[in-house]
Design a protein around this motif. Structure first.
Motif, PDB file in Angstrom:
ATOM      1  N   LYS B  46      38.410  28.699  33.581  1.00 64.35           N
ATOM      2  CA  LYS B  46      37.397  28.492  34.626  1.00 64.35           C
ATOM      3  C   LYS B  46      36.524  29.731  34.805  1.00 64.35           C
ATOM      4  O   LYS B  46      35.294  29.643  34.805  1.00 64.35           O
ATOM      5  CB  LYS B  46      38.079  28.140  35.964  1.00 64.35           C
ATOM      6  CG  LYS B  46      38.988  26.926  35.918  1.00 64.35           C
ATOM      7  CD  LYS B  46      39.581  26.615  37.271  1.00 64.35           C
ATOM      8  CE  LYS B  46      40.485  27.713  37.832  1.00 64.35           C
ATOM      9  NZ  LYS B  46      41.711  27.966  37.061  1.00 64.35           N
ATOM     10  N   SER B  47      37.185  30.882  34.952  1.00 64.83           N
ATOM     11  CA  SER B  47      36.413  32.108  35.163  1.00 64.83           C
ATOM     12  C   SER B  47      35.556  32.424  33.950  1.00 64.83           C
ATOM     13  O   SER B  47      34.418  32.887  34.089  1.00 64.83           O
ATOM     14  CB  SER B  47      37.341  33.293  35.441  1.00 64.83           C
ATOM     15  OG  SER B  47      38.060  33.071  36.620  1.00 64.83           O
ATOM     16  N   THR B  48      36.099  32.179  32.771  1.00 66.09           N
ATOM     17  CA  THR B  48      35.334  32.440  31.556  1.00 66.09           C
ATOM     18  C   THR B  48      34.073  31.576  31.526  1.00 66.09           C
ATOM     19  O   THR B  48      32.979  32.075  31.229  1.00 66.09           O
ATOM     20  CB  THR B  48      36.200  32.156  30.313  1.00 66.09           C
ATOM     21  OG1 THR B  48      37.374  32.967  30.387  1.00 66.09           O
ATOM     22  CG2 THR B  48      35.445  32.462  29.035  1.00 66.09           C
ATOM     23  N   SER B  86      32.634  36.092  42.629  1.00 69.10           N
ATOM     24  CA  SER B  86      33.685  36.165  41.622  1.00 69.10           C
ATOM     25  C   SER B  86      35.004  36.582  42.262  1.00 69.10           C
ATOM     26  O   SER B  86      35.113  36.676  43.484  1.00 69.10           O
ATOM     27  CB  SER B  86      33.238  37.133  40.524  1.00 69.10           C
ATOM     28  OG  SER B  86      34.200  38.101  40.276  1.00 69.10           O
ATOM     29  N   HIS B  87      36.025  36.828  41.436  1.00 70.50           N
ATOM     30  CA  HIS B  87      37.298  37.327  41.972  1.00 70.50           C
ATOM     31  C   HIS B  87      37.111  38.685  42.619  1.00 70.50           C
ATOM     32  O   HIS B  87      37.750  39.014  43.601  1.00 70.50           O
ATOM     33  CB  HIS B  87      38.324  37.478  40.842  1.00 70.50           C
ATOM     34  CG  HIS B  87      38.771  36.188  40.256  1.00 70.50           C
ATOM     35  ND1 HIS B  87      39.260  35.168  41.025  1.00 70.50           N
ATOM     36  CD2 HIS B  87      38.805  35.744  38.988  1.00 70.50           C
ATOM     37  CE1 HIS B  87      39.575  34.152  40.243  1.00 70.50           C
ATOM     38  NE2 HIS B  87      39.303  34.467  38.992  1.00 70.50           N
ATOM     39  N   GLN B  88      36.230  39.484  42.024  1.00 71.18           N
ATOM     40  CA  GLN B  88      35.977  40.804  42.592  1.00 71.18           C
ATOM     41  C   GLN B  88      34.846  40.693  43.603  1.00 71.18           C
ATOM     42  O   GLN B  88      33.977  39.835  43.484  1.00 71.18           O
ATOM     43  CB  GLN B  88      35.603  41.796  41.499  1.00 71.18           C
ATOM     44  CG  GLN B  88      36.756  42.133  40.594  1.00 71.18           C
ATOM     45  CD  GLN B  88      36.454  41.790  39.160  1.00 71.18           C
ATOM     46  OE1 GLN B  88      35.660  40.908  38.876  1.00 71.18           O
ATOM     47  NE2 GLN B  88      37.108  42.484  38.251  1.00 71.18           N
ATOM     48  N   LEU B 160      30.612  29.885  42.042  1.00 74.46           N
ATOM     49  CA  LEU B 160      31.676  30.407  42.904  1.00 74.46           C
ATOM     50  C   LEU B 160      33.012  30.308  42.181  1.00 74.46           C
ATOM     51  O   LEU B 160      33.421  29.217  41.769  1.00 74.46           O
ATOM     52  CB  LEU B 160      31.749  29.598  44.203  1.00 74.46           C
ATOM     53  CG  LEU B 160      30.488  29.528  45.052  1.00 74.46           C
ATOM     54  CD1 LEU B 160      30.226  28.102  45.504  1.00 74.46           C
ATOM     55  CD2 LEU B 160      30.603  30.438  46.254  1.00 74.46           C
ATOM     56  N   ASP B 161      33.694  31.436  42.053  1.00 73.83           N
ATOM     57  CA  ASP B 161      34.988  31.448  41.385  1.00 73.83           C
ATOM     58  C   ASP B 161      36.090  31.615  42.426  1.00 73.83           C
ATOM     59  O   ASP B 161      36.294  32.704  42.949  1.00 73.83           O
ATOM     60  CB  ASP B 161      35.034  32.589  40.370  1.00 73.83           C
ATOM     61  CG  ASP B 161      36.168  32.408  39.366  1.00 73.83           C
ATOM     62  OD1 ASP B 161      36.981  31.488  39.560  1.00 73.83           O
ATOM     63  OD2 ASP B 161      36.223  33.196  38.399  1.00 73.83           O
ATOM     64  N   GLU B 162      36.758  30.528  42.724  1.00 75.57           N
ATOM     65  CA  GLU B 162      37.844  30.510  43.714  1.00 75.57           C
ATOM     66  C   GLU B 162      37.466  31.206  45.012  1.00 75.57           C
ATOM     67  O   GLU B 162      38.114  32.170  45.432  1.00 75.57           O
ATOM     68  CB  GLU B 162      39.102  31.124  43.105  1.00 75.57           C
ATOM     69  CG  GLU B 162      39.613  30.266  41.967  1.00 75.57           C
ATOM     70  CD  GLU B 162      40.831  30.860  41.269  1.00 75.57           C
ATOM     71  OE1 GLU B 162      41.551  31.618  41.933  1.00 75.57           O
ATOM     72  OE2 GLU B 162      41.043  30.537  40.103  1.00 75.57           O
ATOM     73  N   PRO B 163      36.417  30.718  45.673  1.00 76.92           N
ATOM     74  CA  PRO B 163      35.944  31.410  46.875  1.00 76.92           C
ATOM     75  C   PRO B 163      36.883  31.265  48.075  1.00 76.92           C
ATOM     76  O   PRO B 163      36.737  32.011  49.037  1.00 76.92           O
ATOM     77  CB  PRO B 163      34.606  30.725  47.165  1.00 76.92           C
ATOM     78  CG  PRO B 163      34.754  29.357  46.601  1.00 76.92           C
ATOM     79  CD  PRO B 163      35.613  29.524  45.378  1.00 76.92           C
TER      80      PRO B 163
HETATM   81 MG   LIG Z   1      39.958  32.699  37.207  1.00 77.98          MG
END
Ligand SMILES: [Mg+2]
Ligand SMILES: Nc1ncnc2c1ncn2[C@@H]1O[C@H](COP(=O)(O)OP(=O)(O)O)[C@@H](O)[C@H]1O
Lengths: 226, 239
Positions: B46-48, B86-88, B160-163
């Motif tokens: 997903k993040s990729t 993102s995650h960060q 949005l990555d896992e917001p």
């Molecule tokens: Mg991820």
């Protein structure tokens, strides 16, 4: 936004953090002074150094302390991966390079404001400090070192042992510039005529230009993940 | 009638990290104003996928087109319209919340960064902490601020990555409400999440990624939310 405004925006952001924290500058000045005090003890407190070894002492103190600051400037951008946010924005990578190199140049210059007077206090007896020449030499090394350091700290920040990688890559790369600087400074301290130093200065300027151009062109590859 | 080009078109997208294939032949389309929710276990890619869409990573093969532009050919045309969470956090710890937002707003050439920062702080309910350095924020506050950060340029495509990670129940509800408002304002949104319930609640399209493959993609109105959890696990096991 135009390139100069992008550069200014980034530069001001970094300086604001630095003014608030002062961590890089204090570390650089402290470490540089420490190196000179140790070398002064090693040389014998009341012994005069000749022009060339004295020039060596000055540059060892400046260059070994600078790497502390060079590493931090990019590490801060990596902390919460802010560099990724910059890379997905319309910012040009060249602006990022130029801003970081300017921050590094500024840090080195301010740290030299402390280191150079301390150097003359400890080793200055018998040296002929032609101040304009010395300022020119400092400026040229600062340009080359901060340009190369910016490129390499972006590269090193992508590796696992980045605080080790930066000096290992940076010193060999800058060796030609540093060798020229030591020679030119030694000649200036020895009171040699300007005609003897001019060739060295021209070569130093050429190296500075090469590092800056290479950094500007290669930077986007250095900061991006593959 | 001529075919309308979808806002987002991903074709045969592959991404490998050295020998590891993180995305395999992913293809999808999303109309302007659509809300795609991507589900999938950890390591599914997903993040990729979001990083490739954000132009942070170059694809190994395949293509991504946004608003008719090929991402690899014209990344800059599209970056100005993009928002990324993102995650960060993408926040500077030593700057205050307001300074962070003003900096990013200026970066996007927003006419009045300070006004924009004020609006966004209001939106994520951080006005009272505007002048505290981000270093002192809790995880949830940082997450809210990083969402505000992604909105400085009023993006037409929001990734949005896992917001929902790190948000308490109250903040999660607020986030859902904000995302719904953005969706109603015709923003196109792609969100990766583990939270099936919240995702289904918002999405107009739903995708499932498993081991780098998009094993399921359907319009939300053709999915029975009651049966979705079962369907989700069935697809994971089959992958
Ligand atoms: Mg991820
Ligand atoms: N920078 C990287 N280098 C090597 N492998 C990576 C990198 N980032 C992710 N991966 C791998 O790619 C796969 C997909 O990861 P990711 O996209 O983060 O999945 P998700 O976000 O769905 O949890 C995982 O197997 C992960 O280990």
């Amino acid at each position: 936004m135009t390139l100069p405004r992008q550069i200014l925006l980034l530069y001001r952001k970094d300086l604001r953090v630095e003014v608030r924290k002062k961590e890089s500058l204090i570390a650089m000045a402290f470490f540089g002074v420490l190196i000179m005090v140790i070398l002064n003890l090693a040389a014998g407190l009341d012994r005069r150094l000749q022009a060339e070894p004295a020039a060596g002492v000055l540059w060892v103190a400046i260059l070994f302390s600078s790497v502390l600051g060079l590493g931090r400037v990019f590490a801060r951008e990596k902390e919460n991966n802010c560099v990724a946010a910059l890379l997905v924005s319309p910012l040009s990578p060249g602006a990022l390079f130029a801003a970081k190199a300017l921050v590094n140049f500024t840090l080195m210059s301010f740290s030299e404001l402390v280191l150079v007077p301390v150097f003359f206090a400890l080793f200055g007896a018998g040296l002929q400090p032609g101040l304009p020449v010395l300022l020119l030499l400092l400026a040229l090394v600062n340009i080359g070192f901060s340009a190369a350091g910016t490129l390499l700290s972006a590269l090193a920040a992508g590796t696992r042992r980045n605080e080790v990688m930066l000096p290992i890559l940076l010193y060999p790369l800058c060796l030609p510039l540093v060798a020229l600087a030591v020679k030119a400074t030694g000649a200036a301290f020895g009171g040699r005529p300007m005609t003897e130093i001019r060739d060295l200065i021209e070569s130093m300027a050429a190296f500075g230009l090469i590092y800056a151009a290479a950094g500007y062109l290669l930077f986007s590859h250095a900061v991006r993940e593959a | 009638m001529p075919m309308v080009e979808p806002f987002l078109r991903v074709e045969r997208l592959c991404k490998a990290y050295g020998g590891l294939t993180a995305l395999k032949d992913v293809g999808l389309t999303l109309e302007a104003g659509g809300f795609l929710c991507l589900f999938g276990p950890n390591g599914a890619g997903k993040s990729t996928l979001l990083k490739v869409l954000a132009t942070l990573l170059p694809p190994t093969a395949g293509s991504v087109r946004v608003a008719g532009f090929d991402l690899e050919e014209h990344p800059e045309a599209f970056r100005a319209q993009l928002g990324l969470v993102s995650h960060q956090s993408f926040l500077y710890d030593d700057l205050s919340a307001r300074e962070n937002l003003e900096f990013y707003a200026a970066l996007y050439g927003v006419p009045d960064p300070s006004v924009r920062a004020g609006e966004l702080l209001e939106r994520v309910d951080l006005t009272h902490r505007a002048h505290s350095p981000v270093r002192e924020f809790s995880r949830g506050m940082q997450q809210r601020l990083s969402i505000a950060r992604a909105l400085v340029n009023d993006p037409s495509l929001l990734l949005l990555d896992e917001p929902y990670t790190g948000l308490d129940a109250h903040a999660a509800i607020r986030l859902s409400r904000q995302l719904r408002l953005l969706h109603e304002a015709q923003r196109t949104i792609v969100m990766a999440t583990h939270n099936l319930e919240r995702g289904l609640d918002l999405a107009t399209s739903v995708g499932i990624l498993a081991r780098g493959k998009l094993v399921f993609l359907q319009r939300r109105d053709q999915i029975d939310p009651e049966a979705f959890e079962q369907l989700y696990f069935r697809h994971l096991e089959a992958a």
